[in-house]
Design a protein around this motif. Sequence first.
Motif, short mmCIF file in Angstrom:
data_model
loop_
_atom_site.label_atom_id
_atom_site.label_comp_id
_atom_site.label_asym_id
_atom_site.label_seq_id
_atom_site.Cartn_x
_atom_site.Cartn_y
_atom_site.Cartn_z
N LEU A 158 0.54 -1.08 0.13
CA LEU A 158 -0.07 0.14 0.12
C LEU A 158 0.84 1.10 0.20
O LEU A 158 0.53 2.23 -0.47
CB LEU A 158 -0.76 0.26 1.12
N CYS A 159 1.37 1.48 1.08
CA CYS A 159 2.98 2.49 0.85
C CYS A 159 3.69 2.85 -0.11
O CYS A 159 4.06 3.30 -0.31
CB CYS A 159 3.59 2.19 2.56
N PHE A 160 4.33 1.55 -0.41
CA PHE A 160 5.08 2.03 -2.00
C PHE A 160 4.93 0.89 -3.07
O PHE A 160 5.30 0.10 -3.62
CB PHE A 160 6.31 1.01 -0.97
N GLY B 165 0.15 8.13 1.80
CA GLY B 165 -1.00 8.29 0.96
C GLY B 165 -2.37 7.40 0.70
O GLY B 165 -2.87 7.49 0.55
N VAL B 166 -2.28 6.68 1.86
CA VAL B 166 -2.93 5.84 2.45
C VAL B 166 -4.04 6.65 3.39
O VAL B 166 -3.52 6.44 4.27
CB VAL B 166 -2.91 4.64 2.47
N PRO B 167 -5.12 6.55 3.79
CA PRO B 167 -6.26 6.98 4.59
C PRO B 167 -5.72 6.51 6.45
O PRO B 167 -5.72 5.18 5.74
CB PRO B 167 -6.97 6.92 4.54
N TYR C 176 2.31 -4.26 12.04
CA TYR C 176 1.37 -3.17 12.23
C TYR C 176 0.19 -2.95 11.34
O TYR C 176 0.02 -2.46 10.56
CB TYR C 176 1.68 -1.91 13.25
N ARG C 177 -0.74 -3.14 12.09
CA ARG C 177 -2.32 -3.11 10.91
C ARG C 177 -2.81 -1.57 10.90
O ARG C 177 -3.62 -1.32 11.81
CB ARG C 177 -3.09 -3.55 11.41
N ARG C 178 -1.85 -0.50 10.41
CA ARG C 178 -2.07 0.70 10.91
C ARG C 178 -3.40 1.13 9.48
O ARG C 178 -4.11 2.60 10.22
CB ARG C 178 -0.59 1.48 10.23
N PHE C 179 -3.96 0.01 9.02
CA PHE C 179 -4.98 0.93 8.02
C PHE C 179 -6.11 0.37 8.41
O PHE C 179 -6.95 -0.37 7.46
CB PHE C 179 -4.62 1.14 6.64
N GLN C 180 -6.00 -0.23 9.57
CA GLN C 180 -7.64 -1.47 9.35
C GLN C 180 -9.08 -0.88 9.45
O GLN C 180 -9.43 -1.22 8.76
CB GLN C 180 -6.94 -1.99 10.72
#
Length: 302
Positions: A49-51, A206-208, A282-286
């Motif tokens: 998601l981030c790269f 760039g991810v909510p 870590y589930r940062r975008f859960q």
Amino acid sequence: MRTRLLRYFIRFLSLTPLPVLRAAGHGVGWLACRIPNRERENARINISLCFPELSDREKDSLLRDTLKENAITLLEMPAVWYGRTDAWLKRLDMGRVPEEIRELMSRGKGVVVAMPHLGNFEISAHFFGSIGKATGLYRPPRKEGLESVMLEGRNRPGQNRMVPTDRHGIKALYEALGNGELIVILPDQQPKTAKGGGGVFAPFFGVPALTMTLVNRFARKTGAPVYFISFVRTGRKPEYKVIGHLAGNAIADQDAVVAATELNAGVEKLARQYPAQYQWPYRRFQAQPDGSNPYKQAQKPG
């Protein structure tokens, strides 16, 4: 009995030489890359998601390095908790960070230190104790018996104090700022809910991401500056480097989304310097604005 065994194991790790711990961390990370597990899948999803600009080969390489570095951080923690402050300070390349923080403290409004889960953040207990009085916010760990050990290492007599994430803890942080002291917050943990002003959605790589508003409230209500900091491994001597920077004025904006965007940008700026040492498992975008969960397929890896 389990709690006692855990404490014995932690004490054993604290006495183990750092090169041995790092070698063990490489081994644990190697296994984590090959055995299906939730942390591996979480990290794989986050990196994807981030790269998005990375090739599949580059993403796989970052995933391997991430699992190794995160394992090393975990194994190093007892050595940090029980280690001597003078010994740990000698391992740090501090650059100008101490001078920058002291200059901010001289303004008399205290300093809000935003410390992401990057590198070995437990070293902060030794570092901040050498600068001034610091009060940190923490969430009690799920593992029974680990909380007391963790607090023993983070609380430094006469300098550091840890307070829980409740109204009493928040009050203690405001009081510390009022005294011109440091307060330390881990800014990259997802709030439990966006209701009641606990969090807002703001971009992270760039991810909510559901992002805390606590740092914004401290900065806005007290006028205290916000300083981002991390303690990363260098692979050479000194063995660790302190990296940091001052947040922009937007961190205290009246608009919580504007402030959260600045907060995430500050974390991202540090994480991009040493991406393998960040907490990608870590589930940062859960939580997502549309109710989706990118980790749903990682519930049962393999």
